[in-house]
Design a protein around this motif. Structure first.
Motif, PDB file in Angstrom:
ATOM      1  N   PRO A  69       0.006  -3.688   3.558  1.00 37.12           N
ATOM      2  CA  PRO A  69       0.912  -2.697   2.131  1.00 37.12           C
ATOM      3  C   PRO A  69       2.725  -3.630   1.805  1.00 37.12           C
ATOM      4  O   PRO A  69       2.426  -3.372   0.979  1.00 37.12           O
ATOM      5  CB  PRO A  69       0.654  -1.714   2.810  1.00 37.12           C
ATOM      6  N   ILE A  70       2.647  -3.908   3.167  1.00 33.59           N
ATOM      7  CA  ILE A  70       3.936  -4.485   2.649  1.00 33.59           C
ATOM      8  C   ILE A  70       4.130  -5.145   1.900  1.00 33.59           C
ATOM      9  O   ILE A  70       5.346  -5.865   1.568  1.00 33.59           O
ATOM     10  CB  ILE A  70       4.812  -4.499   3.904  1.00 33.59           C
ATOM     11  N   ASN A  71       3.539  -6.736   2.995  1.00 40.13           N
ATOM     12  CA  ASN A  71       3.337  -8.207   1.796  1.00 40.13           C
ATOM     13  C   ASN A  71       3.017  -7.796   0.199  1.00 40.13           C
ATOM     14  O   ASN A  71       3.583  -8.431  -0.660  1.00 40.13           O
ATOM     15  CB  ASN A  71       2.052  -8.885   2.390  1.00 40.13           C
ATOM     16  N   ALA A  72       2.542  -6.437  -0.445  1.00 39.71           N
ATOM     17  CA  ALA A  72       1.831  -6.442  -1.289  1.00 39.71           C
ATOM     18  C   ALA A  72       3.261  -6.237  -2.483  1.00 39.71           C
ATOM     19  O   ALA A  72       3.907  -6.499  -3.171  1.00 39.71           O
ATOM     20  CB  ALA A  72       0.502  -5.314  -1.285  1.00 39.71           C
ATOM     21  N   ARG A  73       3.980  -5.482  -1.701  1.00 39.01           N
ATOM     22  CA  ARG A  73       4.490  -3.939  -2.404  1.00 39.01           C
ATOM     23  C   ARG A  73       6.186  -5.449  -2.203  1.00 39.01           C
ATOM     24  O   ARG A  73       6.917  -5.374  -3.996  1.00 39.01           O
ATOM     25  CB  ARG A  73       5.176  -3.578  -0.839  1.00 39.01           C
ATOM     26  N   LEU A  74       5.971  -6.388  -1.391  1.00 43.30           N
ATOM     27  CA  LEU A  74       6.783  -7.661  -1.512  1.00 43.30           C
ATOM     28  C   LEU A  74       6.366  -8.737  -2.757  1.00 43.30           C
ATOM     29  O   LEU A  74       7.061  -9.331  -2.678  1.00 43.30           O
ATOM     30  CB  LEU A  74       7.398  -8.077  -0.238  1.00 43.30           C
ATOM     31  N   GLY A  75       5.398  -7.788  -3.288  1.00 43.83           N
ATOM     32  CA  GLY A  75       4.574  -9.268  -4.136  1.00 43.83           C
ATOM     33  C   GLY A  75       4.162 -10.470  -4.076  1.00 43.83           C
ATOM     34  O   GLY A  75       3.346 -11.240  -4.468  1.00 43.83           O
ATOM     35  N   GLY A  76       3.174 -10.308  -2.519  1.00 39.88           N
ATOM     36  CA  GLY A  76       2.313 -11.159  -1.912  1.00 39.88           C
ATOM     37  C   GLY A  76       1.193 -11.051  -2.046  1.00 39.88           C
ATOM     38  O   GLY A  76       0.896  -9.679  -2.524  1.00 39.88           O
ATOM     39  N   ASP A  77       0.384 -11.888  -1.560  1.00 42.13           N
ATOM     40  CA  ASP A  77      -1.334 -11.902  -1.907  1.00 42.13           C
ATOM     41  C   ASP A  77      -1.342 -10.552  -0.718  1.00 42.13           C
ATOM     42  O   ASP A  77      -0.375 -10.485   0.449  1.00 42.13           O
ATOM     43  CB  ASP A  77      -1.814 -12.754  -1.105  1.00 42.13           C
ATOM     44  N   SER A  78      -2.421  -9.133  -1.075  1.00 38.12           N
ATOM     45  CA  SER A  78      -3.015  -8.965   0.233  1.00 38.12           C
ATOM     46  C   SER A  78      -3.839  -8.162   0.165  1.00 38.12           C
ATOM     47  O   SER A  78      -5.713  -8.950  -0.735  1.00 38.12           O
ATOM     48  CB  SER A  78      -2.302  -7.336  -0.687  1.00 38.12           C
ATOM     49  N   LEU A  79      -4.784  -8.105   1.122  1.00 37.17           N
ATOM     50  CA  LEU A  79      -6.076  -8.099   1.742  1.00 37.17           C
ATOM     51  C   LEU A  79      -6.856  -6.932   0.971  1.00 37.17           C
ATOM     52  O   LEU A  79      -7.805  -6.718   0.671  1.00 37.17           O
ATOM     53  CB  LEU A  79      -6.400  -8.631   3.239  1.00 37.17           C
ATOM     54  N   LEU A  80      -6.235  -5.983   1.337  1.00 37.30           N
ATOM     55  CA  LEU A  80      -6.562  -4.586   1.376  1.00 37.30           C
ATOM     56  C   LEU A  80      -6.799  -4.741  -0.722  1.00 37.30           C
ATOM     57  O   LEU A  80      -7.344  -3.698  -0.863  1.00 37.30           O
ATOM     58  CB  LEU A  80      -5.147  -3.971   2.357  1.00 37.30           C
ATOM     59  N   PRO A  89       0.158  -2.632  -5.014  1.00 33.34           N
ATOM     60  CA  PRO A  89      -0.439  -2.326  -3.281  1.00 33.34           C
ATOM     61  C   PRO A  89      -1.781  -1.809  -3.387  1.00 33.34           C
ATOM     62  O   PRO A  89      -1.945  -0.816  -4.104  1.00 33.34           O
ATOM     63  CB  PRO A  89       0.748  -1.502  -2.787  1.00 33.34           C
ATOM     64  N   PRO A  90      -2.021  -1.947  -2.088  1.00 31.24           N
ATOM     65  CA  PRO A  90      -3.821  -1.340  -2.129  1.00 31.24           C
ATOM     66  C   PRO A  90      -3.183   0.719  -1.984  1.00 31.24           C
ATOM     67  O   PRO A  90      -1.559   0.553  -2.347  1.00 31.24           O
ATOM     68  CB  PRO A  90      -3.772  -1.647  -0.851  1.00 31.24           C
ATOM     69  N   ALA A  91      -4.205   1.288  -2.804  1.00 34.51           N
ATOM     70  CA  ALA A  91      -3.955   2.478  -2.470  1.00 34.51           C
ATOM     71  C   ALA A  91      -3.433   2.871  -1.269  1.00 34.51           C
ATOM     72  O   ALA A  91      -4.366   3.230  -0.077  1.00 34.51           O
ATOM     73  CB  ALA A  91      -5.787   3.746  -3.120  1.00 34.51           C
ATOM     74  N   HIS A  92      -2.514   4.291  -1.555  1.00 36.36           N
ATOM     75  CA  HIS A  92      -1.885   4.547  -0.491  1.00 36.36           C
ATOM     76  C   HIS A  92      -1.680   4.380   0.889  1.00 36.36           C
ATOM     77  O   HIS A  92      -1.817   3.746   1.840  1.00 36.36           O
ATOM     78  CB  HIS A  92      -3.360   6.379   0.672  1.00 36.36           C
ATOM     79  N   PRO A  93      -0.400   3.354   0.778  1.00 34.27           N
ATOM     80  CA  PRO A  93      -0.063   2.481   1.533  1.00 34.27           C
ATOM     81  C   PRO A  93       1.086   2.728   2.834  1.00 34.27           C
ATOM     82  O   PRO A  93       0.669   2.109   3.917  1.00 34.27           O
ATOM     83  CB  PRO A  93       1.257   2.027   0.842  1.00 34.27           C
ATOM     84  N   ALA A  94       1.341   4.228   1.886  1.00 37.21           N
ATOM     85  CA  ALA A  94       1.989   4.961   3.910  1.00 37.21           C
ATOM     86  C   ALA A  94       1.160   5.169   4.260  1.00 37.21           C
ATOM     87  O   ALA A  94       1.213   4.645   6.080  1.00 37.21           O
ATOM     88  CB  ALA A  94       2.754   5.975   2.758  1.00 37.21           C
ATOM     89  N   LEU A  95      -0.062   5.453   4.483  1.00 36.03           N
ATOM     90  CA  LEU A  95      -1.345   5.905   4.785  1.00 36.03           C
ATOM     91  C   LEU A  95      -1.718   4.520   5.928  1.00 36.03           C
ATOM     92  O   LEU A  95      -1.330   4.437   7.454  1.00 36.03           O
ATOM     93  CB  LEU A  95      -2.373   6.218   4.112  1.00 36.03           C
ATOM     94  N   ARG A 129     -10.074  -4.002  -3.025  1.00 38.09           N
ATOM     95  CA  ARG A 129      -9.938  -2.758  -3.827  1.00 38.09           C
ATOM     96  C   ARG A 129     -10.611  -3.266  -5.083  1.00 38.09           C
ATOM     97  O   ARG A 129     -11.239  -2.679  -5.727  1.00 38.09           O
ATOM     98  CB  ARG A 129      -8.984  -2.466  -3.725  1.00 38.09           C
ATOM     99  N   ASP A 130     -10.361  -4.245  -5.927  1.00 42.89           N
ATOM    100  CA  ASP A 130     -10.452  -4.903  -6.370  1.00 42.89           C
ATOM    101  C   ASP A 130     -11.434  -5.871  -6.188  1.00 42.89           C
ATOM    102  O   ASP A 130     -12.731  -6.189  -7.467  1.00 42.89           O
ATOM    103  CB  ASP A 130      -9.541  -5.842  -7.227  1.00 42.89           C
ATOM    104  N   GLY A 131     -12.789  -5.765  -5.176  1.00 40.58           N
ATOM    105  CA  GLY A 131     -14.134  -6.431  -4.563  1.00 40.58           C
ATOM    106  C   GLY A 131     -14.308  -7.772  -4.828  1.00 40.58           C
ATOM    107  O   GLY A 131     -15.170  -8.843  -5.044  1.00 40.58           O
ATOM    108  N   ARG A 132     -12.899  -8.250  -5.038  1.00 42.43           N
ATOM    109  CA  ARG A 132     -12.534  -9.634  -4.492  1.00 42.43           C
ATOM    110  C   ARG A 132     -12.832  -9.647  -2.952  1.00 42.43           C
ATOM    111  O   ARG A 132     -12.062  -9.474  -1.748  1.00 42.43           O
ATOM    112  CB  ARG A 132     -11.669 -10.206  -4.497  1.00 42.43           C
ATOM    113  N   PHE A 133     -13.205 -10.464  -2.270  1.00 38.35           N
ATOM    114  CA  PHE A 133     -13.599 -10.688  -0.358  1.00 38.35           C
ATOM    115  C   PHE A 133     -14.426 -12.056  -0.598  1.00 38.35           C
ATOM    116  O   PHE A 133     -13.996 -12.540   0.633  1.00 38.35           O
ATOM    117  CB  PHE A 133     -14.965 -10.345  -0.694  1.00 38.35           C
ATOM    118  N   ALA A 134     -13.719 -13.295  -1.162  1.00 40.76           N
ATOM    119  CA  ALA A 134     -13.434 -15.134  -0.662  1.00 40.76           C
ATOM    120  C   ALA A 134     -12.503 -15.307   0.183  1.00 40.76           C
ATOM    121  O   ALA A 134     -13.280 -15.753   1.642  1.00 40.76           O
ATOM    122  CB  ALA A 134     -13.485 -15.932  -1.792  1.00 40.76           C
ATOM    123  N   ARG A 135     -11.486 -14.858   0.241  1.00 39.08           N
ATOM    124  CA  ARG A 135     -10.494 -15.189   1.454  1.00 39.08           C
ATOM    125  C   ARG A 135     -11.067 -14.086   2.503  1.00 39.08           C
ATOM    126  O   ARG A 135     -10.731 -14.821   3.597  1.00 39.08           O
ATOM    127  CB  ARG A 135      -9.603 -14.197   0.887  1.00 39.08           C
TER     128      ARG A 135
END
Length: 290
Positions: free
Chosen positions: A193-204, A150-156, A208-214
């Motif tokens: 962040p919830i999507n990332a935690r569930l294994g989905g795609d995440s914009l955040l 997940p992205p950094a600091h998901p709870a925030l 963070r990884d420098g990928r901006f195409a989507r």
């Protein structure tokens, strides 16, 4: 190299999509029914067919051709997902509708058809932008990692998103009319962040990884679709009107100029909301915005 059957099929659907949009808008200008009342869902149906055909011609895959079942799911999900924003509008009072059919069931059908085109239009538009930008076709989905990143600091981020979405209900109705921005941003931070935690795609996570195409494709699609929404709505009989108390007298079509900044953000929300639907239903699904 595009094979002849694919080329011929794609050209046919491109022309069909263009014809639907052109006929409906021309008839709307001339106040010819049913187009005058139903221009928005008719024109958007044409746009979806048009964009999908261009993507299929370029890549040999598209929502309609490769994932028709999920496109149907997306259209169905689009209705309750948009009703979430209609619910918020009961509080912020930023738009209302006029010229709707008097018959109750016909009016509900019109709502459903129009709302069912929203998410498909955004995602087909993003795929079209991806093709026009020359992005590589999406690779077959790789197996999801056992432990999502997940992205950094998901709870925030979740707390920020929740605070944004709750904020219109914590102020007076008059102040709430100025609080469209939290509504058009909150679901990004709440759900991504919830999507990332569930294994989905995440914009955040992609940012963070420098990928901006989507992000670029969705933002451009949101802006293009926003302009088309306002263009097709402006001359229609059944239409929406904005009561946003910010620069109300400086408009392009019905929308105050600052409102166009909300369309890219809305596209991001479309992505995060539908990605959560996928995670809940366990659907891997068609690539979105890449």
């Amino acid at each position: 190299m595009i094979d002849a059957p694919r080329r011929q099929s794609s050209v046919s659907f491109v022309l069909i999509g263009l014809a639907i949009m052109a006929v409906s808008q021309t008839a709307t200008w001339l106040h010819i029914e049913p187009f005058w009342t139903w221009n928005t869902p008719i024109a958007w149906t044409g746009f979806i067919v048009f964009a999908d055909a261009i993507v299929y011609r370029s890549r040999g895959e598209s929502w309609m051709r490769s994932s028709p079942g999920e496109l149907a799911l997306l259209a169905l999900a689009s209705i309750p997902l948009w009703l979430v924003f209609e619910g918020f509008n009961l509080r912020i009072s930023n738009w209302h509708y006029t010229g709707l059919p008097e018959n109750f069931w016909l009016r509900q059908f019109g709502y459903a058809w129009a709302f069912a085109t929203i998410w498909p239009a955004i995602f087909e538009g993003a795929a079209l932008v991806s093709v026009l930008r020359g992005d590589r076709p999406p690779a077959p989905p790789a197996p999801r990692p056992a432990v999502p990143a997940p992205p950094a600091h998901p709870a925030l981020w979740i707390a920020i998103g929740a605070a944004m979405l709750v904020s219109p209900f914590l102020v007076s109705r008059e102040i709430a009319r100025y609080m469209a921005a939290p509504v058009w941003l909150g679901f990004i931070f709440l759900l991504d962040p919830i999507n990332a935690r569930l294994g989905g795609d995440s914009l955040l996570a992609e940012w963070r990884d420098g990928r901006f195409a989507r992000t670029i494709n969705l933002a451009a699609s949101g802006l293009v679709c926003g302009v088309l929404w306002e263009f097709w709505n402006y001359w229609a009989h059944a239409k929406w009107h904005y009561t946003v108390p910010i620069m109300e007298h400086l408009k392009i079509f019905e929308m105050p100029v600052p409102g166009y900044l909300g369309f890219p953000a809305f596209a991001f929300e479309c992505f995060t909301m539908y990605e959560l639907v996928r995670r809940v239903l366990g659907v891997r699904g068609h690539p979105i915005g890449v």
